[in-house]
Design a protein around this motif. Structure first.
Motif, short mmCIF file in Angstrom:
data_model
loop_
_atom_site.label_atom_id
_atom_site.label_comp_id
_atom_site.label_asym_id
_atom_site.label_seq_id
_atom_site.Cartn_x
_atom_site.Cartn_y
_atom_site.Cartn_z
N LEU A 161 -7.41 -7.26 53.71
CA LEU A 161 -7.30 -7.90 52.40
C LEU A 161 -6.14 -8.89 52.38
O LEU A 161 -6.28 -10.04 51.93
N LEU A 162 -4.99 -8.47 52.90
CA LEU A 162 -3.82 -9.36 52.94
C LEU A 162 -4.06 -10.56 53.86
O LEU A 162 -3.57 -11.66 53.58
N MET A 163 -4.82 -10.36 54.93
CA MET A 163 -5.11 -11.47 55.83
C MET A 163 -5.99 -12.52 55.15
O MET A 163 -5.79 -13.73 55.34
N ILE A 164 -6.94 -12.08 54.34
CA ILE A 164 -7.75 -13.05 53.60
C ILE A 164 -6.86 -13.83 52.64
O ILE A 164 -6.94 -15.07 52.55
N VAL A 165 -5.96 -13.13 51.96
CA VAL A 165 -5.01 -13.79 51.05
C VAL A 165 -4.13 -14.76 51.83
O VAL A 165 -3.89 -15.90 51.40
N ALA A 166 -3.64 -14.34 53.01
CA ALA A 166 -2.76 -15.20 53.82
C ALA A 166 -3.48 -16.48 54.24
O ALA A 166 -2.90 -17.57 54.17
N VAL A 167 -4.72 -16.36 54.66
CA VAL A 167 -5.48 -17.53 55.09
C VAL A 167 -5.68 -18.49 53.91
O VAL A 167 -5.53 -19.71 54.05
N ILE A 168 -5.99 -17.94 52.74
CA ILE A 168 -6.16 -18.78 51.55
C ILE A 168 -4.84 -19.47 51.21
O ILE A 168 -4.82 -20.67 50.91
N LEU A 169 -3.73 -18.75 51.27
CA LEU A 169 -2.43 -19.34 50.98
C LEU A 169 -2.08 -20.46 51.97
O LEU A 169 -1.58 -21.51 51.57
N PHE A 170 -2.36 -20.24 53.26
CA PHE A 170 -2.11 -21.29 54.25
C PHE A 170 -2.89 -22.54 53.89
O PHE A 170 -2.36 -23.65 53.89
N GLY A 171 -4.17 -22.37 53.59
CA GLY A 171 -5.02 -23.51 53.25
C GLY A 171 -4.65 -24.17 51.94
O GLY A 171 -4.80 -25.38 51.77
N LEU A 172 -4.16 -23.38 51.01
CA LEU A 172 -3.82 -23.89 49.69
C LEU A 172 -2.77 -25.00 49.77
O LEU A 172 -2.81 -25.95 48.99
N GLY A 173 -1.88 -24.90 50.72
CA GLY A 173 -0.80 -25.88 50.86
C GLY A 173 -1.28 -27.30 51.09
O GLY A 173 -0.57 -28.25 50.80
N SER A 174 -2.48 -27.47 51.61
CA SER A 174 -3.00 -28.83 51.84
C SER A 174 -4.37 -29.02 51.20
O SER A 174 -5.11 -29.92 51.58
N VAL A 205 -14.43 -19.02 56.74
CA VAL A 205 -14.78 -19.34 58.13
C VAL A 205 -13.59 -19.08 59.04
O VAL A 205 -13.75 -18.48 60.12
N LEU A 206 -12.40 -19.51 58.64
CA LEU A 206 -11.21 -19.28 59.48
C LEU A 206 -10.91 -17.80 59.65
O LEU A 206 -10.52 -17.37 60.74
N PHE A 207 -11.08 -17.01 58.59
CA PHE A 207 -10.88 -15.57 58.70
C PHE A 207 -11.85 -14.98 59.71
O PHE A 207 -11.47 -14.16 60.56
N ALA A 208 -13.11 -15.42 59.66
CA ALA A 208 -14.12 -14.94 60.61
C ALA A 208 -13.77 -15.34 62.04
O ALA A 208 -13.91 -14.53 62.98
N VAL A 209 -13.29 -16.56 62.22
CA VAL A 209 -12.89 -17.02 63.56
C VAL A 209 -11.71 -16.19 64.07
O VAL A 209 -11.70 -15.76 65.23
N MET A 210 -10.73 -15.94 63.20
CA MET A 210 -9.58 -15.13 63.62
C MET A 210 -10.00 -13.70 63.98
O MET A 210 -9.51 -13.14 64.95
N ALA A 211 -10.92 -13.14 63.21
CA ALA A 211 -11.42 -11.80 63.52
C ALA A 211 -12.15 -11.82 64.87
O ALA A 211 -11.99 -10.90 65.67
N ALA A 212 -12.91 -12.87 65.13
CA ALA A 212 -13.62 -12.99 66.41
C ALA A 212 -12.64 -13.12 67.58
O ALA A 212 -12.82 -12.50 68.63
N VAL A 213 -11.60 -13.91 67.40
CA VAL A 213 -10.59 -14.08 68.46
C VAL A 213 -9.87 -12.75 68.71
O VAL A 213 -9.66 -12.36 69.87
N HIS A 214 -9.51 -12.03 67.65
CA HIS A 214 -8.87 -10.72 67.82
C HIS A 214 -9.80 -9.77 68.58
O HIS A 214 -9.36 -9.04 69.47
N THR A 215 -11.08 -9.79 68.24
CA THR A 215 -12.06 -8.95 68.94
C THR A 215 -12.14 -9.34 70.41
O THR A 215 -12.14 -8.49 71.29
N TRP A 216 -12.20 -10.63 70.67
CA TRP A 216 -12.28 -11.14 72.04
C TRP A 216 -11.06 -10.72 72.85
O TRP A 216 -11.15 -10.41 74.04
N LEU A 217 -9.89 -10.68 72.19
CA LEU A 217 -8.65 -10.27 72.86
C LEU A 217 -8.53 -8.74 73.01
O LEU A 217 -7.61 -8.25 73.62
N GLY A 218 -9.48 -8.00 72.41
CA GLY A 218 -9.48 -6.56 72.55
C GLY A 218 -8.88 -5.81 71.39
O GLY A 218 -8.59 -4.62 71.49
N TYR A 219 -8.65 -6.50 70.26
CA TYR A 219 -8.10 -5.86 69.07
C TYR A 219 -9.15 -5.88 67.97
O TYR A 219 -9.30 -6.86 67.26
#
Length: 182
Positions: A72-85, A163-177
């Motif tokens: 939940l916090l990661m979704i909020v973090a991604v939105i906050l990052f994007g909000l800046g621009s 989309v970015l949250f999904a990509v980050m989740a996929a990268v974490h999965t690919w890295l073994g997390y």
């Protein structure tokens, strides 16, 4: 662990260069931006490699239920990052959405990682974000809030963030997390 610490030092130095040595930075012109960017890219590479190479030394054992809060916090973090621009009217509500996103990202990761390297990485970056907010607020009194934006800008922000949250989740999965609770 040394490479992780070096990465953190470079990150802070690269970001504080403009504020700590404004006359030097200004004297460098556009080249100063390039130098800062290279230092920051090098810091990210050092942090990633240093974190991946660090031995696992437990500090605390996070409960499994914190994974839900993390996501939940990661979704909020991604939105906050994007909000800046973004072109969302939400942007007018927060002065430092990207730094708040960084602090939220750090807290989210501290909820699910209890080893020394994680506490160091996410703790320092979270404190850096909060300290930078305080530093900017103390020195920059000419802040003018964003005005404008549209519903379409908010919809775009939410779509891109998803989309970015999904990509980050996929990268974490690919890295073994695996980022999601069972």
């Amino acid at each position: 662990m040394t490479l992780l610490i070096l990465g953190l030092v470079l990150w802070i130095a690269g970001h504080l260069f403009k504020r700590a040595l404004p006359s030097v930075r200004q004297g460098m012109g556009d080249a100063g931006k390039g130098v800062a960017a290279l230092v920051i890219v090098a810091s990210v590479i050092a942090m990633i490699i240093g974190y991946r190479q660090a031995d696992y030394i437990p500090v605390y054992d996070p409960p499994l239920w914190t994974r839900h809060i993390n996501n939940l916090l990661m979704i909020v973090a991604v939105i906050l990052f994007g909000l800046g621009s973004s072109k969302s009217p939400w942007r007018a509500k927060l002065r430092h959405p990207m730094l708040l996103g960084m602090a939220t990202w750090a807290v989210a990761h501290l909820l699910v990682n209890g080893d020394v390297a994680s506490v160091l990485l996410f703790g320092v970056l979270g404190l850096w974000a909060l300290g930078t907010i305080a530093l900017i607020n103390a020195k920059d009194h000419d802040y003018v809030p964003f005005s404008g934006g549209s519903t379409a800008g908010t919809v775009r922000l939410m779509g891109i963030s998803t989309v970015l949250f999904a990509v980050m989740a996929a990268v974490h999965t690919w890295l073994g997390y695996w980022p999601f609770p069972a």
